[in-house]
Design a protein around this motif. Structure first.
Motif, PDB file in Angstrom:
ATOM      1  N   TYR A 478      15.735 -16.144 -32.670  1.00  0.00           N
ATOM      2  CA  TYR A 478      16.179 -16.672 -31.379  1.00  0.00           C
ATOM      3  C   TYR A 478      17.477 -16.004 -30.926  1.00  0.00           C
ATOM      4  O   TYR A 478      17.687 -15.789 -29.721  1.00  0.00           O
ATOM      5  CB  TYR A 478      16.365 -18.181 -31.472  1.00  0.00           C
ATOM      6  CG  TYR A 478      15.071 -18.942 -31.614  1.00  0.00           C
ATOM      7  CD1 TYR A 478      14.246 -19.160 -30.519  1.00  0.00           C
ATOM      8  CD2 TYR A 478      14.668 -19.453 -32.844  1.00  0.00           C
ATOM      9  CE1 TYR A 478      13.053 -19.864 -30.642  1.00  0.00           C
ATOM     10  CE2 TYR A 478      13.481 -20.157 -32.978  1.00  0.00           C
ATOM     11  CZ  TYR A 478      12.675 -20.354 -31.877  1.00  0.00           C
ATOM     12  OH  TYR A 478      11.501 -21.044 -32.005  1.00  0.00           O
ATOM     13  N   GLY A 482      17.945 -13.985 -27.507  1.00  0.00           N
ATOM     14  CA  GLY A 482      19.031 -14.317 -26.590  1.00  0.00           C
ATOM     15  C   GLY A 482      19.882 -13.097 -26.244  1.00  0.00           C
ATOM     16  O   GLY A 482      20.320 -12.946 -25.095  1.00  0.00           O
ATOM     17  N   ALA A 494      19.397 -16.855 -21.839  1.00  0.00           N
ATOM     18  CA  ALA A 494      20.104 -16.524 -23.080  1.00  0.00           C
ATOM     19  C   ALA A 494      20.752 -17.770 -23.676  1.00  0.00           C
ATOM     20  O   ALA A 494      20.693 -17.987 -24.896  1.00  0.00           O
ATOM     21  CB  ALA A 494      21.156 -15.454 -22.814  1.00  0.00           C
ATOM     22  N   LYS A 495      21.309 -18.618 -22.813  1.00  0.00           N
ATOM     23  CA  LYS A 495      21.931 -19.844 -23.303  1.00  0.00           C
ATOM     24  C   LYS A 495      20.900 -20.774 -23.931  1.00  0.00           C
ATOM     25  O   LYS A 495      21.144 -21.388 -24.978  1.00  0.00           O
ATOM     26  CB  LYS A 495      22.660 -20.541 -22.157  1.00  0.00           C
ATOM     27  CG  LYS A 495      23.422 -21.785 -22.577  1.00  0.00           C
ATOM     28  CD  LYS A 495      24.156 -22.387 -21.393  1.00  0.00           C
ATOM     29  CE  LYS A 495      24.914 -23.647 -21.814  1.00  0.00           C
ATOM     30  NZ  LYS A 495      25.630 -24.262 -20.662  1.00  0.00           N
ATOM     31  N   LEU A 497      18.076 -19.885 -25.399  1.00  0.00           N
ATOM     32  CA  LEU A 497      17.636 -19.322 -26.676  1.00  0.00           C
ATOM     33  C   LEU A 497      18.691 -19.532 -27.763  1.00  0.00           C
ATOM     34  O   LEU A 497      18.358 -19.850 -28.908  1.00  0.00           O
ATOM     35  CB  LEU A 497      17.328 -17.832 -26.511  1.00  0.00           C
ATOM     36  CG  LEU A 497      16.071 -17.515 -25.688  1.00  0.00           C
ATOM     37  CD1 LEU A 497      16.004 -16.026 -25.370  1.00  0.00           C
ATOM     38  CD2 LEU A 497      14.814 -17.941 -26.445  1.00  0.00           C
ATOM     39  N   TYR A 498      19.945 -19.372 -27.404  1.00  0.00           N
ATOM     40  CA  TYR A 498      20.999 -19.610 -28.386  1.00  0.00           C
ATOM     41  C   TYR A 498      21.031 -21.089 -28.797  1.00  0.00           C
ATOM     42  O   TYR A 498      21.288 -21.413 -29.969  1.00  0.00           O
ATOM     43  CB  TYR A 498      22.358 -19.216 -27.819  1.00  0.00           C
ATOM     44  CG  TYR A 498      22.530 -17.729 -27.600  1.00  0.00           C
ATOM     45  CD1 TYR A 498      21.998 -16.809 -28.489  1.00  0.00           C
ATOM     46  CD2 TYR A 498      23.220 -17.233 -26.486  1.00  0.00           C
ATOM     47  CE1 TYR A 498      22.155 -15.439 -28.287  1.00  0.00           C
ATOM     48  CE2 TYR A 498      23.388 -15.875 -26.281  1.00  0.00           C
ATOM     49  CZ  TYR A 498      22.840 -14.984 -27.179  1.00  0.00           C
ATOM     50  OH  TYR A 498      22.997 -13.642 -26.983  1.00  0.00           O
TER      51      TYR A 498
END
Length: 834
Positions: A478, A482, A494-495, A497-498
């Motif tokens: 992940y 991201g 991206a946020k 996924l993080y």
């Protein structure tokens, strides 16, 4: 003659009748006045014998069965029926009296009782017991202080216990109680004292105390303390003496204590490794592997074989390491196989109990030892790197630890990557793509990271998706996905996924750090600050985290806290020029020029090639009217950028401001030679030559006019074209670009653009021109020189890049003042000669 009649006595007549019958005239009040009676009483009390006629001796026994001799007085200590001493009731005597009704006008019974108790407590045996209890309490207090980490207080208590123990021995010798001496107490006192000496790094005193214990034959098992003495010699670096102590302890430990003997043997082997005697070390480790195989001993033996470059023994040692049993039951017992609620709850409890934690630790040590040994010997046991790794992989596959073969293959790919053999590393990782296991997910994660570093975002994202499909709980997959989204500018995705990575692994520091960066780029400084504070709690004193914390506090306006974080960062990386420059910037914005100069100069001292720092230091000395000191900084910048006229123009201005006009003129001439079309330099030459009354002024004026016409022509041509590149040419020059995460601010503009400020009035330099120069200028104007008219028509006005000559002598101005002074320094690339 009368006869006598004898009558028998009455049965009721009392034997002592008549003694208690007093005349009617006698009263008890007259007793005090009766001198004969008072004298008899005084003589009676004066000759009375006390209760105890002699002192108590140590041989006397005291207890509940002790019989006390009856005192020669008229009262008793015990409640009993006794014969009356007299029948005179007026004197206070009765035939039966209780203890509470005893006649005791002088209160002698209570005094006698207290005196007897005092005698009992003062016995030597009681004093010895009290002192022993006190010594035991001091030992306990010393141990408690040691557990709390207060070694100094623990040592003080241990010393106090030792002092009291010596006093106890002297007391027992004086009272003849030496036979009852407590050896266990003495051993405890000495052992605790030696241990506290060692913890306080007083090794000499500790060794002396241990010697006292080991030389005493009365202490059982004192030979084990030789191990402690050996440990102290190891700390002192005296390995030979440490080996001697370990061997002495090993000789005295019985064979039944196998675990203790193995630990001592392992210590001996480690010391031989430190001394470089690998042969002796191998013999000790081999002895352990033969008696009771151990993973650490096997790994250390392989390290010794590697140091001796014995390939055959390295293979043999690796095989012995793989034969070490793990002694862990099947892990399937922790998996629930029924619907019974009670059994499931029981499995949930034992799944994370202390025994399970111990099994995990044993397994971790085994895996680490095997993989470390394989990584160590694989490159050397065969002719090439690949063959060595293949041999280790096959050996692991044929052992009890077959699952570790995949980890070794991944490690092989990482090693190839470090060696620069990128294609082979990728091929090795791709071999795991068809395997649906965690190893395949790890391999795909590494492939994704490699593609990301190569800039192939599309392929990196494909490998990241494959890693996620192979293991849905892989946080690294992940994180890589991201990163790919972040590189495309998709901050929201991206946020997310993080956040998923953080949900799968709450301790994934990469996800937390990247979340902080994403929210920082989104302008959510408070949220970003929370992420970095959480990361700081996980990994303390990490330089990148500390910098982000300082920068975020600076962005939200908390300058004081920002300075605190940057100072903490400076404590970890004291020579980092970027951090020093950042602190200089903060103090400069706070108008604390002295502190700003300190940090800017420290940054220059560690990295003297930063143009921003050089520019600031030069401006600082110019503001202090010490222009000659600014020359050295500008000269260094000019040597690094020889094609940039800005620095050389600043050098000339410094010479002019310091009064060295000839050097300033020579500097401008050199600049004109290298850059003949530089309009700013030509203006300065025209003005300097005019002020000094030199004939070259007219020539420079003509060149200035030509350069201005050429500039106008280029501007007209550039305006007719679509998309002028003038602005892009200026922004593409050297210097660090401004970034939210960059510790370095952007550089200032050049000196090519003309100043928008009005021409300054004649300053002190022009006022100091001699009358001879004025006469020469008048002669030129009246001589009908063809260049004179042109000289009058040319606008030779200029502005000093360093500002007016007369400025307040202070450095307390804001940074804006410095920028205003250099606002006319920009030199565009469009003014350079083609």
């Amino acid at each position: 003659m009368e006869s006598l009649h004898i009558t028998a006595p009455d049965a009721e007549d009392d034997l002592y009748s008549g003694f208690n019958e007093y005349p009617s005239t006698f009263s008890t009040k007259d007793i005090e006045k009766d001198e004969i009676l008072q004298q008899a009483l005084r003589s009676s009390y004066g000759k009375r014998i006390g209760v105890f006629t002699s002192k108590a001796t140590p041989g006397m026994r005291f207890g509940t069965g002790m019989s006390v001799r009856e005192p020669m007085t008229g009262f008793q200590l015990q409640d009993s029926v006794t014969r009356p001493m007299t029948a005179v009731r007026g004197a206070g005597y009765t035939s039966q009296k209780t203890a509470a009704q005893m006649f005791d006008p002088l209160n002698q019974a209570s005094k006698m009782h207290a005196h007897s108790l005092e005698k009992i407590d003062d016995r030597p045996e009681d004093k010895v017991r009290r002192l022993e209890r006190k010594i035991t309490e001091l030992i306990d207090e010393s141990c408690v202080f040691n557990w709390k980490g207060d070694h100094r207080s623990a040592l003080d208590k241990a010393k106090d216990a030792s002092s009291k123990e010596r006093s106890l021995i002297r007391m027992q010798e004086q009272t003849g109680l030496s036979d009852s001496h407590n050896l266990d107490l003495t051993f405890s006192v000495l052992f605790n004292l030696a241990n506290q000496y060692a913890l306080n790094e007083m090794y000499t005193e500790s060794l002396n105390t241990y010697n006292v214990i080991t030389k005493n034959k009365m202490f059982p098992n004192a030979h084990r303390l030789k191990v402690n003495m050996g440990n102290i010699y190891v700390k002192l670096g005296q390995y030979q003496k440490a080996v001697k102590m370990y061997r002495m302890a090993l000789d005295q430990v019985p064979n039944t204590h196998k675990d203790l003997r193995i630990k001592i043997t392992h210590n001996i082997g480690i010391l031989f490794v430190k001394m470089g005697q690998y042969g002796e070390a191998c013999s000790n480790f081999e002895r352990i592997m033969n008696e009771k195989p151990d993973f650490k001993a096997g790994l250390h033996a392989i390290i010794c074989y590697f140091a001796m470059d014995d390939k055959e023994k390295m293979r043999l040692g690796f095989q012995m390491l793989l034969d070490v049993p793990l002694d862990i039951d099947d892990e399937d017992r922790y998996i629930s196989t029924s619907d019974d609620v009670s059994s499931n709850l029981l499995l949930e409890v034992i799944r994370n109990d202390s025994l399970r934690s111990l099994e995990r630790e044993i397994k971790r040590i085994a895996e680490r030892s095997i993989l470390t040994a394989a990584k160590l010997i694989a490159p050397v046991i065969e002719d090439n790197f690949t063959a060595g790794y293949n041999w280790c992989v096959e050996a692991i596959k044929n052992s009890l630890y077959a699952p570790l073969a995949g980890d070794l293959e991944i490690n092989r790919a990482v090693t190839l990557l470090k060696q620069g053999e990128l294609p082979q590393a990728v091929d090795t990782l791709r071999a795991f793509e068809k395997k649906g296991s965690k190893v395949a997910s790890t391999a795909a994660t590494n492939c994704s990271f490699i593609y990301f570093l190569q800039g192939d975002i599309e392929q990196a994202e494909k490998s990241g998706e494959a890693a996620k499909e192979a293991d849905g709980y892989n946080a690294g997959a992940y994180v890589n996905l991201g990163n790919c989204s972040l590189s495309r500018g998709e901050l929201v995705r991206a946020k997310d996924l993080y956040t998923l990575a953080l949900d799968n692994d709450a301790s994934c520091v990469e996800a937390i750090y990247n979340l902080g960066l994403v929210t920082k780029q989104q302008g959510l400084f408070e949220e970003s600050l929370e992420y970095f504070l959480k990361l700081h709690a996980i990994i303390n004193h990490h330089p990148h985290v500390l910098y982000q914390l300082g920068h975020l506090h600076e962005l939200i306006g908390d300058t004081e806290q920002a300075v605190d974080w940057f100072l903490q960062l400076l404590g970890i990386v004291p020579s980092d020029p970027g951090v020093l420059q950042k602190l200089g910037e903060i103090y400069d914005n706070e108008n604390d020029k002295q502190q700003a100069y300190h940090y800017y100069f420290e940054s220059y001292r560690h990295f003297p090639s930063n143009f921003v720092v050089l520019d600031w230091l030069g401006a600082y000395f110019v503001a202090l009217h010490v222009s000659e000191k600014a020359v050295s900084f500008y000269r260094r910048a000019a040597s690094m950028q020889p094609n940039e006229p800005k620095w050389r123009l600043l050098i000339g201005s410094c010479y002019r401001r310091s009064g060295n006009y000839q050097q300033a003129l020579a500097t401008y001439k050199h600049i004109h030679t290298d850059f003949p079309d530089n309009i700013e330099c030509l203006k300065l030459l025209v003005r300097m030559c005019s002020d000094l009354g030199l004939k070259e002024a007219s020539g420079y004026a003509m060149e200035l006019k030509k350069a201005e016409k050429s500039k106008e022509l280029r501007e007209r041509i550039g305006s007719s074209r679509s998309g002028s590149r003038r602005s892009s040419g200026r922004s593409s020059r050297g210097g660090l670009s401004p970034s939210a995460d960059s510790p370095l601010p952007p550089t200032r503009g050049g000196s090519g653009s003309q100043s928008s400020l009005p021409p300054p009035t004649r300053d002190s330099i022009r006022d100091s021109i001699s009358s001879q120069r004025i006469a020469k200028m008048q002669l030129i104007e009246s001589s009908g020189d063809p260049f004179s008219q042109q000289l009058r028509d040319i606008d030779a006005s200029y502005s000093d890049p360093l500002g007016p000559l007369e400025r307040p002598r202070t450095a307390a101005g804001s940074r804006r003042n410095f920028d205003d002074e250099f606002a006319d320094e920009e030199i565009g690339d469009d003014l350079l000669p083609e």
